[in-house]
Write an enzyme that holds these catalytic residues in place. Structure first.
Site, PDB file in Angstrom:
ATOM      1  N   SER A 360       0.821  -1.200   0.000  1.00 56.02           N
ATOM      2  CA  SER A 360       0.000   0.000   0.000  1.00 56.02           C
ATOM      3  C   SER A 360       0.860   1.258   0.000  1.00 56.02           C
ATOM      4  O   SER A 360       0.558   2.230  -0.708  1.00 56.02           O
ATOM      5  CB  SER A 360      -0.921  -0.008   1.223  1.00 56.02           C
ATOM      6  OG  SER A 360      -1.743   1.135   1.236  1.00 56.02           O
ATOM      7  N   ALA A 361       1.954   1.238   0.768  1.00 59.01           N
ATOM      8  CA  ALA A 361       2.837   2.408   0.831  1.00 59.01           C
ATOM      9  C   ALA A 361       3.479   2.677  -0.526  1.00 59.01           C
ATOM     10  O   ALA A 361       3.477   3.815  -1.020  1.00 59.01           O
ATOM     11  CB  ALA A 361       3.902   2.198   1.899  1.00 59.01           C
ATOM     12  N   TRP A 363       2.444   1.670  -3.423  1.00 56.83           N
ATOM     13  CA  TRP A 363       1.388   2.009  -4.386  1.00 56.83           C
ATOM     14  C   TRP A 363       1.066   3.495  -4.313  1.00 56.83           C
ATOM     15  O   TRP A 363       0.825   4.140  -5.329  1.00 56.83           O
ATOM     16  CB  TRP A 363       0.153   1.160  -4.098  1.00 56.83           C
ATOM     17  CG  TRP A 363      -1.029   1.440  -4.981  1.00 56.83           C
ATOM     18  CD1 TRP A 363      -1.192   1.064  -6.288  1.00 56.83           C
ATOM     19  CD2 TRP A 363      -2.233   2.138  -4.615  1.00 56.83           C
ATOM     20  NE1 TRP A 363      -2.420   1.489  -6.755  1.00 56.83           N
ATOM     21  CE2 TRP A 363      -3.068   2.152  -5.755  1.00 56.83           C
ATOM     22  CE3 TRP A 363      -2.667   2.741  -3.446  1.00 56.83           C
ATOM     23  CZ2 TRP A 363      -4.335   2.753  -5.749  1.00 56.83           C
ATOM     24  CZ3 TRP A 363      -3.928   3.337  -3.438  1.00 56.83           C
ATOM     25  CH2 TRP A 363      -4.738   3.350  -4.580  1.00 56.83           C
ATOM     26  N   HIS A 364       1.075   4.059  -3.122  1.00 60.98           N
ATOM     27  CA  HIS A 364       0.783   5.483  -2.968  1.00 60.98           C
ATOM     28  C   HIS A 364       1.917   6.366  -3.483  1.00 60.98           C
ATOM     29  O   HIS A 364       1.655   7.459  -4.009  1.00 60.98           O
ATOM     30  CB  HIS A 364       0.525   5.810  -1.498  1.00 60.98           C
ATOM     31  CG  HIS A 364      -0.858   5.481  -1.039  1.00 60.98           C
ATOM     32  ND1 HIS A 364      -1.184   4.267  -0.481  1.00 60.98           N
ATOM     33  CD2 HIS A 364      -2.011   6.198  -1.074  1.00 60.98           C
ATOM     34  CE1 HIS A 364      -2.473   4.255  -0.174  1.00 60.98           C
ATOM     35  NE2 HIS A 364      -3.004   5.411  -0.527  1.00 60.98           N
ATOM     36  N   GLY A 365       3.145   5.936  -3.327  1.00 61.14           N
ATOM     37  CA  GLY A 365       4.260   6.770  -3.786  1.00 61.14           C
ATOM     38  C   GLY A 365       5.531   6.455  -3.034  1.00 61.14           C
ATOM     39  O   GLY A 365       5.585   5.531  -2.214  1.00 61.14           O
TER      40      GLY A 365
END
Length: 508
Positions: A360-361, A363-365
């Site tokens: 998730s981290a 994926w966000h940037g």
């Protein structure tokens, strides 16, 4: 076409890119009504229509020429990998290609220091990455024995491999291409073929498959989205997380700074509420999101929702808040990461959770602020788990009895602490810079770390054992009074697992 958008942007006090994004979402409403009028027996026209709208906005309006061809490249790579590579490594190849491509563009975004106001490739690529990796797993699941699949995997498996036109239409579904909602291939084809509507007793005007009520719900979403947008436009330039870096903020008392930051958090969230609510309404107009008919006969359209605002602003606990934010991404993380990294025959545990958080981290940037937020969120999850496992069972009323005053106080306190912690932890997510994030936390007195650290110290230094003894006494007393069977007593006393207390994101 910038000559058209520049004066509008000045009038709104927004950037040109933000104005274009808003225009895209609003124009998607009448286009959605046109899309659903294409007969379901001409599916190729629906695929072409959706792709053509995306092309028009990417080229002459947004001028994202390179971005479109990058997205097309990821889509074609996924299509041919899924078609010609068999076996368990195929979904992971797709995941590596799509996530790797996304991370490269995240790095480029940092190098060129694009602001969050700039519309560039990473926004739509985040949505597309979810769609492509989900597609790969759905294809792979169709090649596995049914006995090995769970309910979601069985329902979403792709038994008939799509044509290239069908797949491109799915990849570039126009209402959700920029900000979501993400949808899986089965949902898309149900939308194209109007599968969910054909067996309904309730029909739309003129005997059409699509039932009535869609427009009413969609345009209410549009109105709500515009209200959220108005709040952000009016208050967002002043009351945002960067206020913590101003001299005025430093001069305020600690309590004032903490209170101001709670207000800023609400304002910061309104821009997400606006975008997700507007895109949800546009998707509903195409027919996406139908979830049935209520007891009163009204059609329900909640399946395209990406946010449940009341549960975010007034969460009963941390799990409810997580389940209500970016809901479609939570489904993706659960189905395509959390479950997939868990060895066959074993329950998901700490390893699965950490891999999901890291995914998730990334994926966000790649900005440092994202990782500060997710790391802090991991500790927040631990505190929520410990409180729910140790304190809550003691306060639960007997079956049929109303909640006690202590239980009500626990619920209110849980809501307040959850909001304080999420508003504290989300600051780095918006500030992005690590130095600015720590400066902000320092000016907030590190209250979030104090709550988390104090909670961990309490539970791990004897608090857990104390509450276990209290639970045992309650269970024994209830069993003696005939309130519990021996099996229920045993279940009451056994500490729940992490997955029972705080299931993976999106799992109800």
């Amino acid at each position: 076409m910038d000559r058209l958008f520049v004066p509008i942007a000045r009038l709104l006090g927004a950037s040109v890119d933000q104005t274009k994004l808003l225009t895209y979402l609003l124009v998607s409403y009448p286009l959605g009504s046109l899309f659903i009028r294409i007969p379901s027996n001409r599916p190729e026209l629906k695929h072409l229509f959706s792709t053509a709208i995306t092309l028009i906005f990417f080229f002459p309006v947004l001028r994202l020429y390179s971005a479109f061809f990058q997205l097309l490249g990821s889509s074609l790579a996924t299509y041919y990998l899924a078609r010609y590579v068999h076996g368990p490594r195929m979904p992971w190849l797709v995941f590596t290609v799509t996530m790797g491509h996304l991370i490269v563009n995240h790095v480029i975004r940092i190098i060129y220091n694009y602001s969050y106001e700039t519309v560039e490739v990473t926004g739509p690529q985040m949505v597309l990455t979810m769609k492509l990796t989900t597609f790969a797993w759905n294809v792979y699941d169709a090649r596995r024995p049914l006995a090995d699949l769970d309910k979601w995997q069985t329902a979403k498996r792709i038994t008939n491999f799509p044509t290239l036109l069908e797949f491109v239409g799915y990849s570039f579904y126009f209402p959700g291409i920029l900000v979501g909602p993400y949808l899986d291939y089965a949902e898309y084809m149900d939308l194209i073929n109007e599968t969910k509507f054909k067996d309904l007793a309730v029909k739309g005007k003129g005997g059409r498959n699509v039932p009535s009520g869609r427009k009413r719900v969609a345009y209410r979403k549009m109105l709500a989205g515009l209200v959220y947008l108005g709040v952000f436009v009016v208050f967002g330039t002043t009351w945002n997380f960067s206020i913590s870096l101003t001299p005025w903020f430093v001069k305020q008392s600690l309590l004032t700074r903490i209170a101001v930051y709670q207000l800023c958090s609400v304002v910061e969230r309104t821009k997400y509420y606006a975008l997700w609510t507007l895109s949800e309404g546009a998707s509903i107009l195409t027919g996406l999101g139908f979830t049935g008919i209520s007891a009163s006969g009204d059609t329900l359209w909640t399946g395209a929702a990406n946010v449940e605002i009341f549960n975010i602003e007034f969460p009963s606990n941390f799990k409810v808040l997580l389940d209500s934010w970016n809901m479609k991404a939570n489904v993706w993380l659960r189905e395509c990461v959390y479950k997939r990294v868990t060895p066959k025959g074993k329950r998901p545990g700490f390893r699965s959770s950490m891999i999901t958080f890291v995914t998730s981290a990334f994926w966000h940037g790649v900005a440092g602020g994202y990782y500060l937020t997710f790391l802090t969120g991991g500790f927040m999850t631990t505190i929520a788990r410990l409180a729910r496992a140790n304190i809550r069972p003691i306060l639960l009323p007997a079956p049929g009895s109303p909640p006690s005053l202590a239980k009500r106080a626990y619920d209110v306190l849980g809501t307040i602490v959850t909001l304080l912690l999420i508003n504290y932890a989300s600051a780095p997510f918006m500030l992005l810079d690590v130095e600015a994030s720590f400066a902000t936390w320092a000016r907030l007195g590190f209250y979030g770390h104090i709550i988390i650290g104090g909670g961990l110290a309490f539970f791990y230094s004897g608090g857990t054992k104390f509450f276990r003894r209290v639970q045992a006494k309650h269970a024994a007393a209830a069993a003696a009074a005939g309130g519990m069977t021996p099996v229920q007593e045993k279940q009451f006393m056994v500490p729940p697992t992490l997955d029972q207390i705080v299931p993976p994101p999106g799992q109800k």
